[in-house]
Design a protein around this motif. Structure first.
Motif, mmCIF file in Angstrom:
data_model
loop_
_atom_site.group_PDB
_atom_site.id
_atom_site.type_symbol
_atom_site.label_atom_id
_atom_site.label_comp_id
_atom_site.label_asym_id
_atom_site.label_seq_id
_atom_site.Cartn_x
_atom_site.Cartn_y
_atom_site.Cartn_z
ATOM 1 N N ALA A 1 40.782 38.487 52.029
ATOM 2 C CA ALA A 1 39.828 38.906 50.670
ATOM 3 C C ALA A 1 39.765 39.378 49.559
ATOM 4 C CB ALA A 1 38.617 39.705 51.560
ATOM 5 N N MET A 2 41.373 40.176 49.796
ATOM 6 C CA MET A 2 42.422 40.369 48.130
ATOM 7 C C MET A 2 42.392 39.139 48.377
ATOM 8 S SD MET A 2 41.587 43.452 48.568
ATOM 9 C CE MET A 2 39.742 43.541 49.272
ATOM 10 N N GLY A 3 43.340 38.074 48.936
ATOM 11 C CA GLY A 3 43.755 36.938 48.336
ATOM 12 C C GLY A 3 42.814 35.745 47.369
ATOM 13 N N ALA A 4 42.155 35.724 47.737
ATOM 14 C CA ALA A 4 40.793 35.008 47.839
ATOM 15 C C ALA A 4 40.233 35.657 46.669
ATOM 16 C CB ALA A 4 39.248 35.434 48.794
ATOM 17 N N LEU A 5 39.892 37.321 46.262
ATOM 18 C CA LEU A 5 39.784 38.044 44.982
ATOM 19 C C LEU A 5 41.248 37.575 43.372
ATOM 20 C CD1 LEU A 5 38.530 41.280 46.298
ATOM 21 C CD2 LEU A 5 36.857 39.256 44.664
ATOM 22 N N ARG A 6 42.382 37.258 44.439
ATOM 23 C CA ARG A 6 43.103 37.466 43.795
ATOM 24 C C ARG A 6 43.654 35.853 43.196
ATOM 25 N NH1 ARG A 6 48.620 39.921 44.549
ATOM 26 N NH2 ARG A 6 48.492 39.456 42.456
ATOM 27 N N ARG A 7 42.060 35.277 43.334
ATOM 28 C CA ARG A 7 42.649 33.416 43.301
ATOM 29 C C ARG A 7 43.833 32.489 43.696
ATOM 30 N NH1 ARG A 7 38.086 31.989 39.618
ATOM 31 N NH2 ARG A 7 37.270 33.696 38.980
ATOM 32 N N MET A 8 44.374 33.791 44.858
ATOM 33 C CA MET A 8 45.470 33.020 45.828
ATOM 34 C C MET A 8 44.953 31.122 46.340
ATOM 35 S SD MET A 8 47.321 35.777 47.362
ATOM 36 C CE MET A 8 48.073 34.874 48.354
ATOM 37 N N ARG A 9 45.146 30.315 46.154
ATOM 38 C CA ARG A 9 44.177 28.869 46.018
ATOM 39 C C ARG A 9 45.157 28.723 47.586
ATOM 40 N NH1 ARG A 9 47.912 24.819 42.885
ATOM 41 N NH2 ARG A 9 46.718 23.742 44.385
ATOM 42 N N THR A 10 45.856 29.495 47.944
ATOM 43 C CA THR A 10 46.111 28.991 49.880
ATOM 44 C C THR A 10 44.811 30.354 50.462
ATOM 45 O OG1 THR A 10 47.992 31.273 50.522
ATOM 46 C CG2 THR A 10 48.369 28.412 49.344
ATOM 47 N N ALA A 11 44.045 31.030 50.214
ATOM 48 C CA ALA A 11 43.569 31.838 51.086
ATOM 49 C C ALA A 11 42.221 31.361 51.557
ATOM 50 C CB ALA A 11 42.825 33.479 49.883
ATOM 51 N N PRO A 12 41.666 30.857 50.874
ATOM 52 C CA PRO A 12 40.600 30.062 51.756
ATOM 53 C C PRO A 12 41.702 28.592 52.956
ATOM 54 C CG PRO A 12 40.220 29.651 49.144
ATOM 55 C CD PRO A 12 41.837 30.786 49.319
ATOM 56 N N PHE A 13 41.921 28.535 52.666
ATOM 57 C CA PHE A 13 42.346 27.496 53.187
ATOM 58 C C PHE A 13 42.681 28.449 55.143
ATOM 59 C CE2 PHE A 13 45.763 25.987 55.582
ATOM 60 C CZ PHE A 13 45.462 24.161 56.216
ATOM 61 N N TRP A 14 43.608 28.928 54.568
ATOM 62 C CA TRP A 14 43.738 30.428 56.125
ATOM 63 C C TRP A 14 42.630 30.496 56.339
ATOM 64 C CZ3 TRP A 14 47.456 28.329 58.680
ATOM 65 C CH2 TRP A 14 48.233 27.699 58.464
#
Length: 110
Positions: free
Chosen positions: A43-56
């Protein structure tokens, strides 16, 4: 509300579900690290717009779905938590996949 927002909300709800589910256990540390930490981190990665967060999130969503089905089938006392996990896992999988599905099936401009 876009797919990323739905993904973040579903991941946070999943982490809250795991905390509620495993916190009353006598030794919840291992369960909370294994189950509650990954959706929080994603969730924190998706908030920071990390490209791999939705994949994982989508990949782990498949594992959460499988875990929820297994627990719902084998442990009737925990069926409510397990079915909530299944529902949230489906939301995570769908919201993580939606941008790619939209791009894949968008009408091409001539």
């Amino acid at each position: 509300m876009n797919a990323r927002h739905v993904l973040v909300i579903a991941l946070l709800a999943l982490a809250a579900l795991f905390i509620a589910w495993f916190a009353p256990h006598p030794s919840p540390v291992a369960e909370l690290v294994v189950f509650a930490f990954p959706p929080l981190a994603l969730a924190m990665g998706a908030l920071r717009r990390m490209r791999t967060a939705p994949f994982w999130a989508g990949v782990l969503g498949l594992a959460w779905f499988s875990h929820g089905v297994m627990v719902a089938w084998s442990r009737p006392a925990e069926r409510g938590f397990a079915l909530a996990e299944v529902a949230l896992a489906l939301v995570v999988i769908f919201s993580a996949s939606l941008p790619g599905l939209r791009a894949r099936f968008a009408k091409k401009k001539a």
